[in-house]
Scaffold this active site. Structure first.
Site, short mmCIF file in Angstrom:
data_model
loop_
_atom_site.label_atom_id
_atom_site.label_comp_id
_atom_site.label_asym_id
_atom_site.label_seq_id
_atom_site.Cartn_x
_atom_site.Cartn_y
_atom_site.Cartn_z
N ASP A 143 0.85 -1.19 0.00
CA ASP A 143 0.00 0.00 0.00
C ASP A 143 0.88 1.25 0.00
OD1 ASP A 143 -3.22 0.50 0.94
OD2 ASP A 143 -1.83 2.19 1.14
N ASN A 185 -12.97 -2.89 2.46
CA ASN A 185 -13.85 -1.73 2.62
C ASN A 185 -14.77 -1.70 1.41
OD1 ASN A 185 -12.44 -0.93 4.95
ND2 ASN A 185 -10.90 0.12 3.71
N GLN A 195 -14.66 2.93 0.97
CA GLN A 195 -13.88 2.39 -0.15
C GLN A 195 -13.48 3.55 -1.04
OE1 GLN A 195 -15.96 -0.50 -2.54
NE2 GLN A 195 -14.23 -0.79 -3.93
N HIS A 238 -10.31 -5.03 -3.49
CA HIS A 238 -9.00 -5.28 -2.89
C HIS A 238 -9.17 -5.65 -1.43
CE1 HIS A 238 -9.93 -0.99 -2.59
NE2 HIS A 238 -9.30 -0.99 -1.42
N HIS A 265 -7.08 -5.57 2.15
CA HIS A 265 -5.91 -5.08 2.89
C HIS A 265 -5.42 -6.21 3.78
CE1 HIS A 265 -6.87 -0.67 2.25
NE2 HIS A 265 -8.04 -1.20 2.02
P1 5GP Z 1 -9.75 1.57 0.31
O1 5GP Z 1 -10.00 2.77 1.16
O2 5GP Z 1 -10.37 1.71 -1.06
O3 5GP Z 1 -10.11 0.30 0.98
O4 5GP Z 1 -8.19 1.49 0.13
C1 5GP Z 1 -7.47 1.92 -0.99
C2 5GP Z 1 -6.01 1.81 -0.65
O5 5GP Z 1 -5.27 1.94 -1.83
C3 5GP Z 1 -5.52 2.87 0.33
O6 5GP Z 1 -4.98 2.22 1.48
C4 5GP Z 1 -4.47 3.63 -0.46
O7 5GP Z 1 -3.36 4.00 0.32
C5 5GP Z 1 -4.09 2.64 -1.55
N1 5GP Z 1 -3.68 3.25 -2.80
C6 5GP Z 1 -4.34 4.23 -3.48
N2 5GP Z 1 -3.69 4.52 -4.62
C7 5GP Z 1 -2.60 3.71 -4.65
C8 5GP Z 1 -1.54 3.55 -5.60
O8 5GP Z 1 -1.47 4.20 -6.65
N3 5GP Z 1 -0.58 2.62 -5.29
C9 5GP Z 1 -0.64 1.87 -4.15
N4 5GP Z 1 0.35 1.00 -3.95
N5 5GP Z 1 -1.63 2.01 -3.25
C10 5GP Z 1 -2.60 2.91 -3.50
#
Ligand code: 5GP
Ligand code: ZN
Length: 113
Positions: free
Chosen positions: A30, A86, A93, A99, A101
């Site tokens: 992440d 999420n 999300q 995805h 985590h």
């Molecule tokens: P969500 O809130 O959708 O469950 O989590 C999305 C996750 O993707 C976040 O923890 C954020 O830090 C990660 N993320 C967003 N954009 C990128 C990216 O371009 N590269 C990587 N490696 N992680 C990302």
């Protein structure tokens, strides 16, 4: 999917720090880690969220789940870990490509905020 950042990561149009990859799934670190180990495990197929999982995705997601313990072992999470999804607005999300985590290497608090 054209403007999906995780599809772009799958296609290597956006760089990522890859932990594990095969023909069906990808695991990468992440960008903003919330624990000493914080990686994302995704199906390469674009599925927008848990709400968009279809009958035909059973094998793919079952396969992904069997890989979690291997990735956790590879990352040294022998003391346990948390797997989080999420979904949607209330689930906060932020990336609309399914995805999971995988967090570990510290004692995590419960319940999450
Ligand atoms: P969500 O809130 O959708 O469950 O989590 C999305 C996750 O993707 C976040 O923890 C954020 O830090 C990660 N993320 C967003 N954009 C990128 C990216 O371009 N590269 C990587 N490696 N992680 C990302
Ligand atoms: Zn996507």
């Amino acid at each position: 999917m054209g403007d999906c950042i995780f599809c772009k990561i799958v296609d290597k149009e956006i760089p990522s720090n890859v932990v594990y990859e095969d023909d069906r799934i990808l695991c990468f670190h992440d960008l903003e880690p919330k624990a000493p180990v914080h990686v994302l495990i995704i199906p390469k197929k674009h599925i927008a969220s848990m709400d968009d999982v279809a009958e035909e995705d059973q094998d793919l997601l079952g396969y992904l789940m069997t890989k979690v313990k291997d990735i956790a072992a590879q990352l040294g999470l022998e003391n346990g870990y948390r797997l989080v999804n999420n979904c949607g607005e209330d689930g906060v999300q932020t990336v609309q490509h399914l995805h999971f985590h995988l967090l570990g290497k510290r004692k995590l608090t419960w319940p999450p905020g």
